[in-house]
Design an enzyme around this catalytic site. Structure first.
Site, mmCIF file in Angstrom:
data_model
loop_
_atom_site.group_PDB
_atom_site.id
_atom_site.type_symbol
_atom_site.label_atom_id
_atom_site.label_comp_id
_atom_site.label_asym_id
_atom_site.label_seq_id
_atom_site.Cartn_x
_atom_site.Cartn_y
_atom_site.Cartn_z
ATOM 1 N N ARG A 115 40.375 -29.674 -14.693
ATOM 2 C CA ARG A 115 41.023 -30.901 -15.187
ATOM 3 C C ARG A 115 40.944 -31.085 -16.703
ATOM 4 O O ARG A 115 39.943 -30.697 -17.320
ATOM 5 C CB ARG A 115 40.367 -32.109 -14.510
ATOM 6 N N HIS A 140 44.774 -27.834 -13.088
ATOM 7 C CA HIS A 140 45.198 -26.449 -12.842
ATOM 8 C C HIS A 140 46.522 -26.064 -13.505
ATOM 9 O O HIS A 140 47.381 -25.424 -12.886
ATOM 10 C CB HIS A 140 45.273 -26.188 -11.335
ATOM 11 N N HIS A 211 41.831 -19.073 -7.397
ATOM 12 C CA HIS A 211 41.528 -20.193 -6.505
ATOM 13 C C HIS A 211 41.487 -19.760 -5.031
ATOM 14 O O HIS A 211 42.028 -20.458 -4.164
ATOM 15 C CB HIS A 211 42.547 -21.311 -6.716
ATOM 16 N N ASP A 283 32.428 -30.839 -5.448
ATOM 17 C CA ASP A 283 33.630 -30.494 -6.213
ATOM 18 C C ASP A 283 33.213 -30.595 -7.681
ATOM 19 O O ASP A 283 33.722 -31.429 -8.429
ATOM 20 C CB ASP A 283 34.772 -31.461 -5.872
ATOM 21 N N GLU A 349 35.189 -21.112 -8.145
ATOM 22 C CA GLU A 349 36.141 -20.798 -9.224
ATOM 23 C C GLU A 349 35.358 -20.600 -10.516
ATOM 24 O O GLU A 349 34.809 -21.558 -11.060
ATOM 25 C CB GLU A 349 37.125 -21.958 -9.389
HETATM 26 C C1 GLA Z 1 39.854 -27.594 -7.448
HETATM 27 C C2 GLA Z 1 39.529 -28.985 -7.751
HETATM 28 C C3 GLA Z 1 39.533 -29.789 -6.502
HETATM 29 C C4 GLA Z 1 40.838 -29.669 -5.798
HETATM 30 C C5 GLA Z 1 41.150 -28.246 -5.531
HETATM 31 C C6 GLA Z 1 42.524 -28.116 -4.928
HETATM 32 O O1 GLA Z 1 38.825 -26.962 -6.797
HETATM 33 O O2 GLA Z 1 38.311 -29.138 -8.423
HETATM 34 O O3 GLA Z 1 39.276 -31.116 -6.814
HETATM 35 O O4 GLA Z 1 41.841 -30.211 -6.595
HETATM 36 O O5 GLA Z 1 41.079 -27.510 -6.737
HETATM 37 O O6 GLA Z 1 42.766 -29.045 -3.926
#
Ligand code: GLA
Length: 385
Positions: A115, A140, A211, A283, A349
């Site tokens: 982000r 992304h 991803h 996350d 990731e």
């Molecule tokens: C990344 C983001 C998550 C989500 C996924 C896709 O991992 O950090 O919050 O957006 O991609 O759904």
């Protein structure tokens, strides 16, 4: 005479070695239907050819990658009984990737993975406005990020696939013509290696990743909360409610984010903790413990006791996003009509920290003209019985 005897011994030893090695790895028929996959992926998109490309090693590890988004469509590894198991989520055809809700399955992510707060950043006195595609933030690389572009196939053989993409100045709001090259390599040591390279003609920001969504019990199985995970990180980024890092990384010790010793993903995933609440689970950006700043160090190890499959992640990147599939809710129907339910996959990731362009204390993601962006990540597969 002696020389001849010696030659005979050497010759029979060679035969013995050959017999031994061929008896340890019995080549198995592929579980990937390459004819059907080729039919489902070979198309023209925006005037460019899309196809599907296969990598295979002598241990029956197989990877299928499409140049649409550079996506890993299938990744087949033998489990502890030798049964070939596809451990990544995805779709059965190109049309599904184009038409279904975006989850970034298996995709190459860029120009900026993760982000950027309020979908904007300043660089050298200019403000760049991006598409806000994740609440107020950019996620992304934007809606037409690298995951939805057709990459050029530079080279393909049984062990590697080289893709390239020119992201034009202004694409998705980013400055500079960025030339990107990604090399996927499958080795005989069961490593899927991803090398990223990029260069630009104007200062820009770059953060490339892949991803892939993994389920080491096999894609389409119910959950990954039964997997054991180790992350080589003593710190992580605490986030605000929109998942933007709230300042400097904090210690994982004494929190549900401590994966320095392997534990089940599910162990503390429902803890009453503000950070778990913000992420709806995990996350978060984990700051990796490094030997030196660009070293290809171990970042994580994952293990499924069901299949015995292990995955080790190595990276030159400073951090890794551990995402526990919290947004999967059963509405996406994937390969083989499998329903992808809540937490039925995880992502690891490799990356620079989220929102680095707006947070000067984070390792820089700025790429200047004349400099080369370079990054390597390796996923290594094995079994533990
Ligand atoms: C990344 C983001 C998550 C989500 C996924 C896709 O991992 O950090 O919050 O957006 O991609 O759904």
């Amino acid at each position: 005479m002696k020389k001849l005897q010696l030659m005979a011994i050497v010759a029979s030893a060679t035969i013995l070695i050959q017999c031994t090695s061929s008896s340890t790895t019995v080549e198995q028929p592929s579980i990937l239907d390459s004819t059907a996959l080729q039919a489902a992926y070979t198309q023209t998109v925006n005037g460019k050819n899309v196809g599907i490309y296969f990598l295979k090693n002598a241990n029956n590890v197989e990877v299928a990658i499409t140049n649409y988004g550079g996506r890993v469509v299938a990744l087949v590894v033998p489990d502890k009984t030798g049964t070939p198991t596809d451990i990544v989520l995805g779709y059965d055809s190109l049309a599904h990737y184009q038409n279904r809700n975006e989850a970034y399955f298996g995709a190459l992510i860029g120009r900026y993975g993760n982000r950027i707060a309020k979908a904007s950043f300043n660089l050298n006195g200019n403000t760049y406005q991006l598409a806000a595609n994740n609440g107020p933030n950019s996620l992304h690389g934007g809606p037409m990020g690298f995951h939805n572009q057709v990459w050029d196939v530079v080279n393909h053989d049984d062990h590697s696939l080289t893709l390239s993409y020119l992201s034009k100045d202004g694409e998705e709001g980013y400055p500079g013509n960025l030339t990107v090259k990604v090399i996927y390599t499958l080795t005989e040591a069961n490593e899927l290696k991803i090398d990223y390279e990029a260069s630009t003609d104007k200062a820009t920001v770059v953060n490339l990743t892949n991803h892939a969504y993994f389920n080491l019990n096999g894609q389409g199985n119910e959950t990954i909360t039964d997997h054991e995970l180790m992350i080589n990180a003593s710190k992580y980024s605490a986030v605000d409610s929109t998942l933007i890092p709230a300042g400097a990384p904090v210690a994982v010790a004494g929190t549900p984010f401590d994966f320095t010793t392997a534990k089940l993903i599910g162990k503390e995933i429902n803890t009453d903790d503000i950070q778990i609440k913000n992420g709806l689970g995990y996350d978060h950006n984990f700051v990796l413990n490094k030997t030196t700043s660009n070293a290809l160090d171990k970042a994580a190890t994952v293990f499924s006791s069901v299949t015995g499959i292990t995955m080790d992640v190595f990276t030159t990147e400073p951090a890794i996003q551990f995402y526990s599939g919290n947004f999967l809710d059963g509405t996406l129907i994937g390969k083989g009509n499998k329903k992808y339910g809540h937490r039925s996959a995880f992502c690891l990731e490799t990356q620079h920290y989220p929102d680095s362009p707006n947070q000067p204390d984070f390792p820089s993601t700025v790429l200047e003209p004349g400099k080369k962006y370079q990054s390597t990540t390796i996923y290594t597969f094995g079994v533990r019985k």
